[in-house]
Scaffold this motif. Structure first.
Motif, mmCIF file in Angstrom:
data_model
loop_
_atom_site.group_PDB
_atom_site.id
_atom_site.type_symbol
_atom_site.label_atom_id
_atom_site.label_comp_id
_atom_site.label_asym_id
_atom_site.label_seq_id
_atom_site.Cartn_x
_atom_site.Cartn_y
_atom_site.Cartn_z
ATOM 1 N N VAL A 126 6.642 15.054 17.847
ATOM 2 C CA VAL A 126 5.364 15.705 18.158
ATOM 3 C C VAL A 126 4.291 15.091 17.260
ATOM 4 N N THR A 127 3.260 14.560 17.870
ATOM 5 C CA THR A 127 2.219 13.843 17.113
ATOM 6 C C THR A 127 1.339 14.815 16.312
ATOM 7 N N TYR A 128 0.626 14.264 15.332
ATOM 8 C CA TYR A 128 -0.327 15.044 14.542
ATOM 9 C C TYR A 128 -1.728 14.487 14.796
ATOM 10 N N GLY A 179 -1.875 7.712 9.313
ATOM 11 C CA GLY A 179 -2.823 8.318 10.255
ATOM 12 C C GLY A 179 -3.954 7.365 10.557
ATOM 13 N N ASP A 180 -4.527 7.573 11.723
ATOM 14 C CA ASP A 180 -5.658 6.729 12.135
ATOM 15 C C ASP A 180 -6.926 7.173 11.431
ATOM 16 N N PRO A 181 -7.894 6.274 11.288
ATOM 17 C CA PRO A 181 -9.183 6.688 10.733
ATOM 18 C C PRO A 181 -9.865 7.684 11.679
ATOM 19 N N LYS A 224 1.998 -6.589 14.562
ATOM 20 C CA LYS A 224 1.255 -6.469 13.310
ATOM 21 C C LYS A 224 0.273 -5.293 13.356
ATOM 22 N N HIS A 225 0.185 -4.559 12.254
ATOM 23 C CA HIS A 225 -0.830 -3.503 12.161
ATOM 24 C C HIS A 225 -2.209 -4.167 12.120
ATOM 25 N N PHE A 226 -3.164 -3.565 12.799
ATOM 26 C CA PHE A 226 -4.462 -4.238 12.982
ATOM 27 C C PHE A 226 -5.202 -4.508 11.670
ATOM 28 N N GLU A 227 -4.894 -3.775 10.615
ATOM 29 C CA GLU A 227 -5.608 -4.019 9.350
ATOM 30 C C GLU A 227 -4.890 -5.006 8.446
ATOM 31 N N SER A 228 -3.676 -5.391 8.797
ATOM 32 C CA SER A 228 -2.931 -6.309 7.927
ATOM 33 C C SER A 228 -3.486 -7.716 8.039
ATOM 34 N N PRO A 229 -3.617 -8.421 6.914
ATOM 35 C CA PRO A 229 -4.173 -9.776 6.991
ATOM 36 C C PRO A 229 -3.281 -10.734 7.778
HETATM 37 P P1 FAD Z 1 0.612 2.313 6.448
HETATM 38 O O1 FAD Z 1 2.029 1.955 6.445
HETATM 39 O O2 FAD Z 1 0.062 3.023 5.257
HETATM 40 O O3 FAD Z 1 -0.216 0.966 6.704
HETATM 41 C C1 FAD Z 1 -1.622 1.004 6.923
HETATM 42 C C2 FAD Z 1 -2.200 -0.382 6.636
HETATM 43 O O4 FAD Z 1 -2.179 -0.630 5.246
HETATM 44 C C3 FAD Z 1 -1.414 -1.525 7.261
HETATM 45 O O5 FAD Z 1 -2.330 -2.542 7.587
HETATM 46 C C4 FAD Z 1 -0.464 -1.962 6.162
HETATM 47 O O6 FAD Z 1 -0.047 -3.299 6.304
HETATM 48 C C5 FAD Z 1 -1.317 -1.719 4.922
HETATM 49 N N1 FAD Z 1 -0.543 -1.262 3.781
HETATM 50 C C6 FAD Z 1 0.568 -0.476 3.796
HETATM 51 N N2 FAD Z 1 0.977 -0.226 2.546
HETATM 52 C C7 FAD Z 1 0.102 -0.848 1.726
HETATM 53 C C8 FAD Z 1 -0.026 -0.939 0.310
HETATM 54 N N3 FAD Z 1 0.859 -0.349 -0.487
HETATM 55 N N4 FAD Z 1 -1.068 -1.653 -0.199
HETATM 56 C C9 FAD Z 1 -1.961 -2.271 0.596
HETATM 57 N N5 FAD Z 1 -1.888 -2.214 1.959
HETATM 58 C C10 FAD Z 1 -0.877 -1.500 2.510
HETATM 59 N N6 FAD Z 1 -1.480 8.406 14.002
HETATM 60 C C11 FAD Z 1 -1.846 9.720 13.915
HETATM 61 O O7 FAD Z 1 -2.964 10.018 13.477
HETATM 62 N N7 FAD Z 1 -0.984 10.711 14.329
HETATM 63 C C12 FAD Z 1 0.246 10.454 14.817
HETATM 64 O O8 FAD Z 1 0.986 11.362 15.178
HETATM 65 C C13 FAD Z 1 0.672 9.079 14.898
HETATM 66 N N8 FAD Z 1 1.909 8.742 15.345
HETATM 67 C C14 FAD Z 1 2.313 7.428 15.330
HETATM 68 C C15 FAD Z 1 3.612 7.092 15.718
HETATM 69 C C16 FAD Z 1 4.040 5.763 15.711
HETATM 70 C C17 FAD Z 1 5.460 5.438 16.103
HETATM 71 C C18 FAD Z 1 3.136 4.730 15.344
HETATM 72 C C19 FAD Z 1 3.579 3.287 15.373
HETATM 73 C C20 FAD Z 1 1.839 5.052 14.967
HETATM 74 C C21 FAD Z 1 1.410 6.390 14.946
HETATM 75 N N9 FAD Z 1 0.126 6.747 14.533
HETATM 76 C C22 FAD Z 1 -0.249 8.071 14.472
HETATM 77 C C23 FAD Z 1 -0.855 5.720 14.199
HETATM 78 C C24 FAD Z 1 -0.825 5.335 12.708
HETATM 79 O O9 FAD Z 1 -1.127 6.443 11.905
HETATM 80 C C25 FAD Z 1 -1.845 4.229 12.530
HETATM 81 O O10 FAD Z 1 -1.387 3.041 13.134
HETATM 82 C C26 FAD Z 1 -2.342 3.981 11.120
HETATM 83 O O11 FAD Z 1 -3.478 3.123 11.212
HETATM 84 C C27 FAD Z 1 -1.322 3.309 10.197
HETATM 85 O O12 FAD Z 1 -0.305 4.170 9.877
HETATM 86 P P2 FAD Z 1 0.965 3.659 9.039
HETATM 87 O O13 FAD Z 1 1.778 4.846 8.745
HETATM 88 O O14 FAD Z 1 1.589 2.508 9.711
HETATM 89 O O15 FAD Z 1 0.199 3.192 7.700
#
Ligand code: FAD
Length: 318
Positions: free
Chosen positions: A49-51, A126-128, A183-188
């Motif tokens: 269940v999403t947040y 979480g998303d911004p 790749k996560h969109f913010e990762s270099p």
């Molecule tokens: P992180 O792992 O913290 O990464 C975020 C960014 O920071 C990445 O670019 C990463 O490479 C970088 N990073 C990570 N660790 C470090 C560090 N130590 N130092 C510097 N940079 C770092 N969003 C919601 O709001 N609610 C939801 O319920 C939800 N469910 C999701 C379920 C799945 C399966 C997925 C794949 C995504 C979901 N999201 C949800 C979206 C997610 O929250 C976003 O993609 C968010 O932008 C990144 O979350 P993350 O946990 O991957 O972040």
């Protein structure tokens, strides 16, 4: 039962799992139950269940001034997890995010979940907030998912915040984390992305669920890069069928992913929306079959509050 226990119990058989969204504020929970019901036939061991965090809205007063308000459009994640668990006798996995939470609020949410018998969480940054453009952490919260994972792990050792440790009151959460085949969109770059993912696993994540993807090669490459980097936890692919023509632009914009040319062309030239949906479903069935043959632990589908396409896919597979 924890997600990792379900995976271990399956002994290599691919499971079927899915994610739902809480109802919009003011909507009856029965609509959500009606969406879940047809999928229970395929015996999901767990449902995510999403947040959804707050969004900012601006309201104009009769005096002409604008007032900034915060609104949560889909509240209730914890309560909904408990309700689904109770109604369908299935394990639920709440998504737990850093955004908007102090560490203490996170701890309190974890205590609630523990008392409800929920023993797996998907820990995310979480998303911004849309109007903010980039992620702003709470001053008393976490900036990255790895720190949230660390907090859950500390609690699992009985390390409560600002309090004497009581190991007998320790929780025992299984922790999932997010991975990004494209790749996560913010990762270099993808190397940095994998290093941060490894860090999340090192801090205590027990399994990975991926962002959706439409090209299995993306998943296979990602899995290999994870294994090469020493990430050995189960990796669950996240899947979503394309169901409308408008998703050809909406999904890449929202989730930073590629849609393969063959799929995009076929959906684009479909004679109507039902034809587009059928193409998306068939593509997803083929993707799922190949992933099953590859031996993935579970196929995890994003329902986005609509289950009919997922039901048709599951009926072809399970
Ligand atoms: P992180 O792992 O913290 O990464 C975020 C960014 O920071 C990445 O670019 C990463 O490479 C970088 N990073 C990570 N660790 C470090 C560090 N130590 N130092 C510097 N940079 C770092 N969003 C919601 O709001 N609610 C939801 O319920 C939800 N469910 C999701 C379920 C799945 C399966 C997925 C794949 C995504 C979901 N999201 C949800 C979206 C997610 O929250 C976003 O993609 C968010 O932008 C990144 O979350 P993350 O946990 O991957 O972040």
């Amino acid at each position: 039962m924890k997600v990792t226990d379900h995976l271990a119990q399956a002994q290599g058989k691919t499971l079927f799992s899915f994610e739902v969204l809480p109802p919009r504020k003011g909507e009856n929970i029965q609509n959500l139950f009606n969406n879940i019901e047809p999928l229970m036939e395929f015996k999901p061991p767990f449902i995510d269940v999403t947040y959804h965090r707050e969004e900012y809205m601006y309201q104009r007063h009769p005096n002409g001034l604008l007032e900034k308000k915060t609104v949560r459009k889909r509240p209730g994640t914890v309560g909904i997890c408990a309700a689904i668990k109770n109604r369908f006798d299935v394990d639920t996995v709440p998504h737990l995010i850093c955004g908007g939470f102090t560490k203490e609020e996170t701890e309190n949410a974890l205590i609630d979940l523990h008392f409800l018998g929920i023993d797996t969480v998907l820990a995310l940054r979480g998303d911004p907030i849309k109007s903010e453009g980039h992620f702003i952490p709470h001053p008393d919260g976490h900036a990255y998912a790895c720190d949230l994972i660390g907090q859950v792990n500390d609690l699992n050792k009985g390390e409560y915040l600002n309090q004497e440790q009581d190991e007998t009151a320790a929780t025992n959460f299984c922790i999932g984390t997010a991975g990004y085949p494209e790749k996560h969109f913010e990762s270099p770059n993808s190397g940095a992305d994998i290093r941060y993912l490894k860090h999340k696993v090192d801090r205590g994540a027990d399994y990975i669920v991926t962002q959706m993807f439409f090209d299995n090669e993306q998943f296979f490459n990602f899995e290999k890069r994870c294994r090469d980097a020493g990430i050995m936890v189960p990796i669950i692919p996240g899947l979503k069928p394309l169901t409308t023509k408008s998703q050809l632009t909406m999904l890449p914009r929202s989730f930073y992913l590629n849609i393969p040319e063959a799929l995009a062309e076929a959906v684009h030239h479909a004679s109507n929306n039902e034809a587009a949906r059928q193409i998306g479903i068939e593509w997803c069935i083929n993707q799922s079959k190949e992933l099953m043959a590859h031996g993935v632990p579970s196929l995890h589908y994003y329902t986005m509050s609509k289950s009919e396409s997922i039901r048709r896919i599951a009926a072809a597979l399970f």
